[in-house]
Design a protein around this motif. Structure first.
Motif, PDB file in Angstrom:
ATOM      1  N   UNK A  76       0.903  -1.123   0.075  1.00 14.90           N
ATOM      2  CA  UNK A  76      -0.036  -0.061   0.025  1.00 14.90           C
ATOM      3  C   UNK A  76       0.788   1.296   0.139  1.00 14.90           C
ATOM      4  N   UNK A  77       0.695   1.960  -1.135  1.00 15.48           N
ATOM      5  CA  UNK A  77       1.679   3.301  -1.124  1.00 15.48           C
ATOM      6  C   UNK A  77       0.965   4.531  -0.431  1.00 15.48           C
ATOM      7  N   UNK A  78       0.265   4.278   0.574  1.00 14.62           N
ATOM      8  CA  UNK A  78      -0.419   5.532   1.526  1.00 14.62           C
ATOM      9  C   UNK A  78       0.744   5.935   2.394  1.00 14.62           C
ATOM     10  N   UNK A  79       1.046   7.126   2.480  1.00 14.03           N
ATOM     11  CA  UNK A  79       2.207   7.469   3.386  1.00 14.03           C
ATOM     12  C   UNK A  79       2.106   7.019   4.767  1.00 14.03           C
ATOM     13  N   UNK A  80       3.135   6.412   5.497  1.00  9.47           N
ATOM     14  CA  UNK A  80       2.939   5.909   6.894  1.00  9.47           C
ATOM     15  C   UNK A  80       2.544   7.104   7.805  1.00  9.47           C
ATOM     16  N   UNK A  81       1.490   6.396   8.555  1.00  6.73           N
ATOM     17  CA  UNK A  81       1.326   7.413   9.669  1.00  6.73           C
ATOM     18  C   UNK A  81       1.143   6.327  10.917  1.00  6.73           C
ATOM     19  N   UNK A  82       1.648   6.670  12.115  1.00 11.48           N
ATOM     20  CA  UNK A  82       1.848   6.012  13.387  1.00 11.48           C
ATOM     21  C   UNK A  82       0.525   6.026  14.038  1.00 11.48           C
ATOM     22  N   UNK A  87       4.601   1.546  18.424  1.00  9.95           N
ATOM     23  CA  UNK A  87       6.100   2.047  18.796  1.00  9.95           C
ATOM     24  C   UNK A  87       6.886   1.791  17.459  1.00  9.95           C
ATOM     25  N   UNK A  88       7.737   2.897  17.249  1.00 10.55           N
ATOM     26  CA  UNK A  88       8.915   2.646  16.088  1.00 10.55           C
ATOM     27  C   UNK A  88      10.097   2.200  16.902  1.00 10.55           C
ATOM     28  N   UNK A  89      10.672   0.942  16.490  1.00  8.45           N
ATOM     29  CA  UNK A  89      11.737   0.241  17.381  1.00  8.45           C
ATOM     30  C   UNK A  89      12.868   1.258  17.188  1.00  8.45           C
TER      31      UNK A  89
END
Length: 410
Positions: A76-82, A87-89
């Motif tokens: 999926x090319x939708x921009x990543x949104x947390x 959590x981002x390791x």
């Protein structure tokens, strides 16, 4: 492929589709903490073509290991949104101070993930570094189960892993990676960057992001970073600050750097003077081709500035003596090393005045396919150079760096 992997080793690894075509690179791992069990890995932040960062669900990953990820080919090319709870390791977990059940303090340097079932990956062990026991070297390391460690979300977090990743990226990509971090973490990492590296990264950001980071720095540190920036970029940034703080920072900067910035601030932003940089390559007419090539070969000179040598009468720093002409690097390559620059000036290149409008300057550069244009004052002294980079920064939308894809669609 292995059913176990260490997260820090995955960052930067290529991502391939089943046909072996590369689709991107891993930039972070997304996990969801759980109260009574080890965290679950839900996916990866992957940088694809165009520097867009997207989310790759763990369910779309066929294999992990061997320094690569293999996907089902569907991303999926939708921009990543947390999302909340995620959590981002790399950005939020590694580098954090933790405590073992026996009371020993340590720093979390890496963690391993294992595949419990197809498409289900959990955190298995943590790689910890304990405090140093002597003044030399690093502290001892140990492996522990996730559940053997007390995890304090508010614990102090060092930035070694992120700094190492940013060091391997060019300035524009490092700026993108920094902006993708959560806001507080972004400011913490920015504070840990060396002055020259932070200056390079700030030059690749939009004005709002530049101001936000500079606001988080103390005045002394902010002035040190501004000293390392190109004068035109520093002037643009100071122009966005309240007048009182801008003047305070100028007072703290090195006198020579502050003088260049003050000169640029005196010109209108839509003029050649407002766009130019004051640090072109300037040599005397009796300098040789060998000297010119040695000068433009220096690593710290930007490619757009290295495309030409500007010849003037003394002094040889802007504002110089009378402007004499330009010698392009291709012309330098066609002549023997002992040839004098004064014999190689390009008569077709005319300088522009500092008050030339940005629109007229852009048309001139486009008409004659110029990479840079000399800028002179009323006394015909060279005061700076406008490069194609300066023009592009001026004509592109303010937020093109942060969200170039949305700008194109809009």
């Amino acid at each position: 492929m292995s059913s176990k992997a260490f997260v820090a080793r995955l960052v930067g690894c290529p991502v391939f589709d089943p046909q072996g075509d590369k689709v991107g690179r891993v930039r972070d791992v997304v996990m969801v903490p759980r109260e009574s069990a080890a965290p679950r890995i839900v996916g990866f932040v992957v940088e694809v073509t165009g520097k867009r960062r997207v989310f790759l669900s763990i369910g779309r990953v066929m294999a992990i290991g061997g320094g690569q990820l293999i996907t089902t080919g569907l991303i999926n090319l939708r921009r990543f949104e947390q999302r909340g709870g995620e959590q981002l390791v790399l950005a939020q977990v590694l580098g954090r101070s933790v405590t073992l059940r026996d009371g020993t303090e340590a720093r979390l340097e890496d963690l391993s993930v294992v595949e419990q079932a197809p498409g289900e990956w959990l955190v298995d062990q943590v790689f910890l570094r304990k405090p140093r026991t002597s003044p030399f070297g690093k502290g001892p390391t140990t492996l522990a189960r996730w559940t053997d460690v007390v995890h304090d979300p508010a614990g102090e977090q060092e930035s070694d892993h992120i700094l190492a990743q940013l060091q391997d990226l060019n300035a524009a990509d490092a700026a993108t990676a920094l902006l993708d971090l959560p806001s507080q973490r972004m400011l913490e990492v920015a504070e840990d960057l060396p002055d020259d590296r932070l200056a390079d990264v700030l030059e690749e950001m939009g004005e709002d992001d530049q101001v936000a980071i500079l606001d988080a720095l103390g005045d002394d540190r902010a002035a040190d970073v501004l000293d390392q920036m190109q004068p035109d970029d520093a002037a643009d940034l100071i122009a966005q600050l309240p007048a009182e703080r801008g003047e305070a920072l100028l007072e703290l900067m090195e006198p020579e750097e502050a003088e260049d910035v003050r000169m640029l601030l005196a010109y209108g932003q839509d003029t050649a003077g407002g766009l130019m940089t004051t640090e072109p390559v300037i040599l005397a007419s009796d300098a040789t081709v060998a000297e010119a090539l040695a000068t433009i070969r220096k690593h710290e000179i930007a490619p757009a500035l290295a495309a030409a040598v500007f010849v003037t009468l003394p002094p040889y720093e802007a504002p110089t003596g009378a402007f004499l002409g330009v010698v392009h690097f291709q012309r330098l390559l066609r002549y023997p090393p002992n040839e004098r620059l004064g014999t190689l000036l390009d008569p077709a290149i005319e300088p522009v005045r500092v008050d030339e409008s940005a629109a007229a300057l852009t048309r001139t550069m486009a008409t004659y396919n110029l990479v840079s244009v000399p800028v002179v004052d009323d006394a015909s002294r060279l005061v700076g150079v406008v490069t194609v980079d300066d023009v592009l920064d001026h004509i592109l939308p303010d937020d093109w760096r942060r969200d170039e894809d949305e700008v194109r669609r809009g």
